[in-house]
Write an enzyme that holds these catalytic residues in place. Structure first.
Site, PDB file in Angstrom:
ATOM      1  N   CYS A 395       0.837  -1.196   0.000  1.00 48.02           N
ATOM      2  CA  CYS A 395       0.000   0.000   0.000  1.00 48.02           C
ATOM      3  C   CYS A 395       0.882   1.259   0.000  1.00 48.02           C
ATOM      4  CB  CYS A 395      -0.944  -0.029   1.197  1.00 48.02           C
ATOM      5  SG  CYS A 395      -2.303   1.168   1.063  1.00 48.02           S
ATOM      6  N   HIS A 522      -3.453  -5.341   0.048  1.00 48.90           N
ATOM      7  CA  HIS A 522      -2.901  -5.835   1.307  1.00 48.90           C
ATOM      8  C   HIS A 522      -2.924  -7.366   1.300  1.00 48.90           C
ATOM      9  CE1 HIS A 522      -2.781  -2.054   3.761  1.00 48.90           C
ATOM     10  NE2 HIS A 522      -3.598  -1.661   2.788  1.00 48.90           N
ATOM     11  N   GLU A 524      -1.582  -9.429   3.240  1.00 48.93           N
ATOM     12  CA  GLU A 524      -1.559 -10.045   4.569  1.00 48.93           C
ATOM     13  C   GLU A 524      -2.940 -10.493   5.025  1.00 48.93           C
ATOM     14  OE1 GLU A 524      -1.803  -5.516   5.384  1.00 48.93           O
ATOM     15  OE2 GLU A 524      -0.896  -6.889   3.930  1.00 48.93           O
TER      16      GLU A 524
END
Length: 639
Positions: A395, A522, A524
């Protein structure tokens, strides 16, 4: 009158800043010390959980970190309705009242609010969270402490709900702390007795009491809790502090939780499949105990003082490290301390942070908002690029990498983000067209979006399993200015992933670099313990100098690579001899670990249910392989 806590937090922060700027005034006028104030600031900050991470779901809902834990542990997909809050319930009731649904009745907590809670739970419990099958069991976490005024409407709602769904369909597990004072070393059961008594006074009687403790509690303590809390001793479960969180499900299984739930809820689970169901989880837990070699990953962020700020990022790094039998040693670096201003003001901190960065095997720059620390992130990106150090930007990390490249390679010296400098001559990063300035809530690009890979060589695409597209979750307001993309690509920056309209830049890579990858999304959020996110897996492999071997083997890890020892032998992969530190098995032990990325043909196995049941709606009978749209290591793809 005592000042409000929020005022205290702001004043203490400013106070510490003033002390550092004017030490003479500090020494003359105050009788306490700076260390005391810093400790007070840390305690107040942890109490208020100031910059805590926001977890994003597929549908764009911004929710609590607990839902992220549920998704990671069970490899399921939750929705915004799985997050029930007081505000949502009251808003729904008020809207129904405005529409006239209550026909002029006086709207009260009982029955209107409590009925709304029950209707919400009953509706969400029918919603699939994995595939299209209807869930068999739904777990609802009633947070807070019994007796708190905020949770009382929910307690009353579930008191009524147990009669609505009948006893055989309702099981209550009460989690309580059993403190162990160091002065006496004797477990204290009074808090548990008191909380259970309060709970029963509200009309709810626990079927299971889960005792959290620092150390295992003895049989006599369990019998005491059983005697005073009106449950059988076998229904008192102790979950003490363990070396790894991955041991908790196994400890619960050893305590007979599966058998109890199977009998209590009449689930009719085939218990013969239990060992096979949890085998991958056992391998993961065993791996956390046996891994010895570390890989140092520097996280250059803006909120490194707060434990929860990068919770999902930390988990994703750990998942990827364990997949290749490494222990992730995370080094948190405050990005502000990497800037030139710190060199003039606090040279010792400046050099200390740069030393930590230089000694790391890989660098990760996560997301964030605002100008503070941005230049430090840009300098970290520059160092990783110039020194060929494995790098992953997420990001804001992607935006920092693009700005750094434009300044130092494309000679756009004034390149910047309009978030940092609205009047920059070269706006490399701009706000999205749908972003409304001055209105923060709900104006970001949130949730799962599709990324299309460009038809060009790409390391990150190979890590995903060479799909045409991949679906990942987003949370951002600013993006790369597409007008500068051709110029940046002419200097060697590859934009290998875009949105479906090919206007938004999603993934960048650098040519002639071991691993320099950044994503606007993102990754994750979709990382799982048994299915690590490909960008994170690539970072760990590159940090260990094993990425090229891994790719040439078809994204497979051999038993030799999964081992925890090293030698200077050469290993031949796909007919090509590579000189690198090959990994050997220890002694005569065979590798029992199961690779999380075994092939590019979608054969990664999912994480099965912890209790063959459901958390917020997991199907107890769903033990099939991943959906065909799942990538080789994580994320969703369409070939």
């Amino acid at each position: 009158m005592a000042p409000k806590k929020s005022t205290i937090v702001l004043n203490v922060e400013q106070f510490i800043h003033d002390i550092e700027e004017r030490p003479a005034i500090w020494n003359r006028n105050f009788h306490c010390n700076k260390a005391f104030l810093e400790q007070m600031w840390d305690e107040l900050s942890s109490t208020h959980k100031l910059p805590s991470e926001v977890y994003v779901l597929d549908d764009g809902a911004e929710v609590d970190l607990d839902l992220g834990n549920y998704e990671r542990f069970l490899d399921i997909t939750l929705h915004r309705d799985n997050n029930i809050t007081t505000g949502k319930i009251y808003k729904m009731v008020i809207e129904k009242e405005r529409k006239g649904d209550y026909l002029g009745q006086t709207v009260q907590v009982v029955p209107h609010i409590t009925n709304a809670i029950q209707e919400w739970v009953a509706r969400v419990a029918e919603k699939p969270v994995k595939g299209s099958s209807k869930p068999q069991v739904c777990i609802v976490e009633l947070g807070g402490t019994i007796g708190d005024i905020e949770g009382m409407p929910f307690v009353e709602a579930f008191r009524q709900f147990q009669f609505r769904v009948k006893r055989e369909n309702f099981c209550l597990a009460h989690v309580s702390l059993v403190p162990l004072p160091k002065a006496t070393g004797e477990p204290k059961t009074k808090p548990t007795q008191s909380s259970v008594r309060e709970l029963r006074g509200c009309g709810l009687s626990p079927d299971l009491i889960v005792c959290r403790s620092e150390k295992p509690i003895g049989v006599e303590v369990k019998e005491k809790i059983s005697n005073f809390c009106h449950v059988d001793p076998d229904q008192v479960i102790c979950i003490h502090d363990l070396s790894s969180i991955y041991h908790v499900p196994l400890l619960m299984e050893q305590n007979g939780v599966i058998e109890f739930l199977n009998e209590r809820l009449k689930l009719n689970i085939d218990m013969s499949q239990r060992t096979k169901c949890l085998q991958h989880w056992r391998d993961l837990a065993r791996r956390t105990e046996t891994v010895r070699r570390e890989v140092n990953i520097a996280i250059v962020g803006k909120y490194t003082k707060f434990a929860d700020s990068y919770a999902s990022v930390v988990k994703a790094v750990q998942h990827a490290a364990l997949a290749v039998n490494r222990k992730a040693n995370l080094v948190f670096i405050e990005s502000c301390l990497l800037e030139h201003e710190t060199l003039q003001r606090e040279p010792s901190k400046y050099h200390k942070e740069w030393q930590k960065l230089c000694e790391s095997n890989g660098i990760l720059v996560p997301g964030g908002f605002g100008p503070r620390g941005m230049e430090g992130k840009i300098r970290a990106c520059q160092w990783a690029r110039e020194n060929k150090r494995p790098f992953l930007g997420i990001c804001l990390g992607l935006q920092a990498a693009v700005i750094e490249f434009a300044r130092n390679v494309a000679n756009l010296k004034d390149a910047n983000s309009t978030e940092i400098n609205p009047d920059t001559a070269h706006p490399l990063v701009i706000d999205m067209p749908e972003h409304h300035k001055g209105q923060m809530g709900g104006t970001m690009r949130l949730g799962k979006r599709r990324t299309i890979f460009a038809d060009k060589p790409s390391t990150i695409r190979q890590l995903y399993g060479n799909p045409k597209t991949v679906d990942e979750r987003h949370r951002h307001r600013y993006e790369v200015n597409p007008e500068y993309v051709p110029q940046l690509e002419s200097y060697g920056m590859n934009f290998v992933g875009t949105d479906v309209d090919q206007n938004r830049m999603e993934i960048i890579e650098l040519r002639d670099h071991p691993y320099y990858v950044a994503t606007q999304y993102h990754p994750e959020y979709l990382s799982r313990p048994l299915k690590p996110s490909p960008p994170f897996l690539g970072l760990i492999l590159a940090a260990e100098d094993r990425l090229q071997i891994y790719i040439e083997r078809g994204c497979r890890l051999s038993p030799r690579q999964l081992s925890d020892a090293s030698s200077d032998e050469d290993e031949t992969a796909n007919g090509v001899s590579h000189s690198f530190a090959a990994l050997k098995l220890q002694g005569s032990k065979k590798c029992t670990s199961t690779s999380t990325c075994t092939t590019t043909d979608n054969q990664c196995e999912p994480l099965n249910s912890l209790v063959n049941g459901n958390i917020n709606g997991l199907n107890a009978n769903d033990h099939t392989l991943d959906n065909d749209n799942d990538g080789a290591c994580g994320g969703s793809r369409l070939d």
